[in-house]
Design a protein around this motif. Structure first.
Motif, PDB file in Angstrom:
ATOM      1  N   PHE A 197     -20.721  21.306  18.507  1.00  0.00           N
ATOM      2  CA  PHE A 197     -20.459  21.327  17.070  1.00  0.00           C
ATOM      3  C   PHE A 197     -20.161  22.632  16.622  1.00  0.00           C
ATOM      4  O   PHE A 197     -19.332  22.935  15.982  1.00  0.00           O
ATOM      5  CB  PHE A 197     -21.798  21.084  16.410  1.00  0.00           C
ATOM      6  N   ARG A 198     -20.696  23.846  17.476  1.00  0.00           N
ATOM      7  CA  ARG A 198     -20.470  25.311  17.038  1.00  0.00           C
ATOM      8  C   ARG A 198     -18.981  25.625  17.498  1.00  0.00           C
ATOM      9  O   ARG A 198     -18.295  26.180  16.906  1.00  0.00           O
ATOM     10  CB  ARG A 198     -21.484  26.104  17.890  1.00  0.00           C
ATOM     11  N   PHE A 199     -18.712  25.080  18.648  1.00  0.00           N
ATOM     12  CA  PHE A 199     -17.273  25.174  19.187  1.00  0.00           C
ATOM     13  C   PHE A 199     -16.246  24.635  18.144  1.00  0.00           C
ATOM     14  O   PHE A 199     -15.100  25.486  17.847  1.00  0.00           O
ATOM     15  CB  PHE A 199     -17.016  24.473  20.715  1.00  0.00           C
ATOM     16  N   LEU A 200     -16.345  23.461  17.762  1.00  0.00           N
ATOM     17  CA  LEU A 200     -15.338  22.771  16.800  1.00  0.00           C
ATOM     18  C   LEU A 200     -15.487  23.497  15.424  1.00  0.00           C
ATOM     19  O   LEU A 200     -14.404  23.793  14.978  1.00  0.00           O
ATOM     20  CB  LEU A 200     -15.880  21.418  16.770  1.00  0.00           C
ATOM     21  N   GLY A 252      -4.173  21.842   8.193  1.00  0.00           N
ATOM     22  CA  GLY A 252      -4.187  20.727   9.126  1.00  0.00           C
ATOM     23  C   GLY A 252      -5.006  20.696  10.435  1.00  0.00           C
ATOM     24  O   GLY A 252      -5.756  19.915  10.526  1.00  0.00           O
ATOM     25  N   ARG A 253      -4.759  21.810  11.304  1.00  0.00           N
ATOM     26  CA  ARG A 253      -5.428  22.081  12.186  1.00  0.00           C
ATOM     27  C   ARG A 253      -7.225  22.338  12.175  1.00  0.00           C
ATOM     28  O   ARG A 253      -8.008  21.681  12.627  1.00  0.00           O
ATOM     29  CB  ARG A 253      -4.922  23.331  13.107  1.00  0.00           C
ATOM     30  N   ALA A 254      -7.292  22.962  10.898  1.00  0.00           N
ATOM     31  CA  ALA A 254      -8.608  23.152  10.499  1.00  0.00           C
ATOM     32  C   ALA A 254      -9.432  21.807  10.179  1.00  0.00           C
ATOM     33  O   ALA A 254     -10.504  21.621  10.405  1.00  0.00           O
ATOM     34  CB  ALA A 254      -8.821  24.019   9.484  1.00  0.00           C
ATOM     35  N   ARG A 255      -8.580  21.112   9.498  1.00  0.00           N
ATOM     36  CA  ARG A 255      -9.125  19.693   9.264  1.00  0.00           C
ATOM     37  C   ARG A 255      -9.564  18.854  10.268  1.00  0.00           C
ATOM     38  O   ARG A 255     -10.511  18.256  10.381  1.00  0.00           O
ATOM     39  CB  ARG A 255      -8.296  18.830   7.967  1.00  0.00           C
ATOM     40  N   MET A 256      -8.798  18.856  11.178  1.00  0.00           N
ATOM     41  CA  MET A 256      -9.060  17.954  12.464  1.00  0.00           C
ATOM     42  C   MET A 256     -10.148  18.579  13.076  1.00  0.00           C
ATOM     43  O   MET A 256     -11.156  17.651  13.430  1.00  0.00           O
ATOM     44  CB  MET A 256      -7.783  17.885  13.279  1.00  0.00           C
ATOM     45  N   PHE A 257     -10.353  19.848  13.213  1.00  0.00           N
ATOM     46  CA  PHE A 257     -11.609  20.613  13.995  1.00  0.00           C
ATOM     47  C   PHE A 257     -12.986  20.029  13.100  1.00  0.00           C
ATOM     48  O   PHE A 257     -14.049  19.721  13.812  1.00  0.00           O
ATOM     49  CB  PHE A 257     -11.612  21.920  14.209  1.00  0.00           C
ATOM     50  N   TYR A 258     -12.767  20.266  11.849  1.00  0.00           N
ATOM     51  CA  TYR A 258     -13.843  20.077  10.804  1.00  0.00           C
ATOM     52  C   TYR A 258     -14.280  18.729  10.799  1.00  0.00           C
ATOM     53  O   TYR A 258     -15.564  18.270  10.969  1.00  0.00           O
ATOM     54  CB  TYR A 258     -13.652  20.686   9.658  1.00  0.00           C
ATOM     55  N   GLN A 259     -13.481  17.799  10.931  1.00  0.00           N
ATOM     56  CA  GLN A 259     -13.709  16.230  10.698  1.00  0.00           C
ATOM     57  C   GLN A 259     -14.390  16.000  12.097  1.00  0.00           C
ATOM     58  O   GLN A 259     -15.607  15.217  11.926  1.00  0.00           O
ATOM     59  CB  GLN A 259     -12.651  15.503  10.571  1.00  0.00           C
ATOM     60  N   TYR A 260     -14.149  16.397  13.174  1.00  0.00           N
ATOM     61  CA  TYR A 260     -14.879  15.991  14.454  1.00  0.00           C
ATOM     62  C   TYR A 260     -16.029  16.645  14.474  1.00  0.00           C
ATOM     63  O   TYR A 260     -16.977  15.914  14.770  1.00  0.00           O
ATOM     64  CB  TYR A 260     -13.729  16.395  15.527  1.00  0.00           C
ATOM     65  N   ALA A 261     -16.084  17.808  14.040  1.00  0.00           N
ATOM     66  CA  ALA A 261     -17.485  18.338  13.787  1.00  0.00           C
ATOM     67  C   ALA A 261     -18.396  17.612  13.056  1.00  0.00           C
ATOM     68  O   ALA A 261     -19.551  17.437  13.363  1.00  0.00           O
ATOM     69  CB  ALA A 261     -17.397  19.744  13.391  1.00  0.00           C
ATOM     70  N   CYS A 262     -17.939  17.190  12.063  1.00  0.00           N
ATOM     71  CA  CYS A 262     -18.937  16.505  11.173  1.00  0.00           C
ATOM     72  C   CYS A 262     -19.317  15.188  11.792  1.00  0.00           C
ATOM     73  O   CYS A 262     -20.521  14.839  11.797  1.00  0.00           O
ATOM     74  CB  CYS A 262     -18.384  16.186   9.975  1.00  0.00           C
ATOM     75  N   GLU A 263     -18.337  14.434  12.611  1.00  0.00           N
ATOM     76  CA  GLU A 263     -18.770  13.261  13.261  1.00  0.00           C
ATOM     77  C   GLU A 263     -19.751  13.611  14.468  1.00  0.00           C
ATOM     78  O   GLU A 263     -20.979  12.947  14.539  1.00  0.00           O
ATOM     79  CB  GLU A 263     -17.427  12.929  13.919  1.00  0.00           C
ATOM     80  N   VAL A 264     -19.596  14.751  14.994  1.00  0.00           N
ATOM     81  CA  VAL A 264     -20.853  15.201  16.222  1.00  0.00           C
ATOM     82  C   VAL A 264     -22.022  15.611  15.370  1.00  0.00           C
ATOM     83  O   VAL A 264     -23.110  15.222  16.069  1.00  0.00           O
ATOM     84  CB  VAL A 264     -20.058  16.165  16.886  1.00  0.00           C
TER      85      VAL A 264
END
Length: 253
Positions: A9-12, A51-63
């Motif tokens: 999560f921290r990484f994403l 767009g890149r930020a959104r992908m990383f943040y969305q996955y962080a929220c999932e984790v």
């Protein structure tokens, strides 16, 4: 979350922070570019990073699994909670400064994302595969600008040299690894950024040298971004970036 999930999560979030902060900085050129085509081009690069930020943040929220959204992460944290590397948050300054900063990060991301495509985490690998195509395009834009400014007038060369002097203490942080990130490298998830430094230096020095511009190396380091220790600029930037969402909560990208 267990420790491994916390590190992921921290990484994403950190990668998302890098992207959203640089995106906002580039967006500050809208209506201020040297001419219309470049104004639009810088805006498009900013959109790539958002767009890149959104992908990383969305996955962080999932984790994380707490029901938060990308907007929550982007708009409802203060500067000490942001963990972007410092080079991304520096003000745009003049056009030469923006393009030197962009050249530096483009060289870095072209190699970093290429290696991140081999991540054992399939979602991260897929994000990297998309983002690296954008970074290769960004580098094709920033290199000609560096050459044109360095080989242009005495004034444009002076501004390139001033930008290099101002940025040389910040690029070293691109290659600093913390213990938690190193643990993700050992699991095959992350990339050891320290191993990219030698090739980055060689590429940058060779390219600049072709225009008779000297850049020593990336050894000098102002650090602290990944630990939430920032320059005086980030708080001011976030107050502007987050204003609408904090004033009218619930808005979405």
């Amino acid at each position: 979350m267990n420790q491994q999930q916390q590190n992921l999560f921290r990484f994403l979030v950190a990668l998302g922070d890098d992207s959203v902060v640089l995106s906002h900085r580039l967006s500050e050129w809208c209506s201020n570019g040297p001419y219309l085509e470049e104004d639009i081009a810088l805006g498009n690069v900013a959109l790539d990073y958002i767009g890149r930020a959104r992908m990383f943040y969305q996955y962080a929220c999932e984790v994380e699994g707490k029901g938060r959204t990308e907007d929550d992460i982007a708009y409802f944290r203060n500067e000490r909670e942001y963990t972007n590397l410092l080079i991304h948050e520096l003000p745009i300054n003049d056009f030469a400064f923006t393009m030197v900063r962009q050249f530096f990060v483009d060289v870095f991301y072209c190699e970093y994302l290429k290696q991140l495509m081999n991540s054992s985490d399939e979602t991260i690998a897929a994000i990297a595969a998309k983002a690296v195509k954008e970074s290769r395009y960004h580098l094709k834009r920033s290199e000609p600008w560096i050459r044109q400014l360095a080989e242009g007038t005495d004034e444009s060369l002076r501004r390139i040299k001033d930008a290099l002097l101002e940025l040389e203490n910040f690029v070293g942080e691109l290659f600093l690894m913390s213990d938690w990130e190193q643990s993700l490298v050992e699991q095959g998830i992350a990339v050891d950024r320290a191993k990219l430094q030698k090739d980055w230096d060689a590429y940058v020095q060779k390219f600049l040298g072709e225009s008779n511009v000297h850049f020593p190396d990336s050894q000098l380091q102002i650090r602290g971004g990944r630990e939430g220790i920032h320059t005086e600029h980030l708080g001011h930037m976030l107050s502007e970036m987050q204003y609408i969402q904090r004033t009218m909560p619930g808005l979405q990208w």
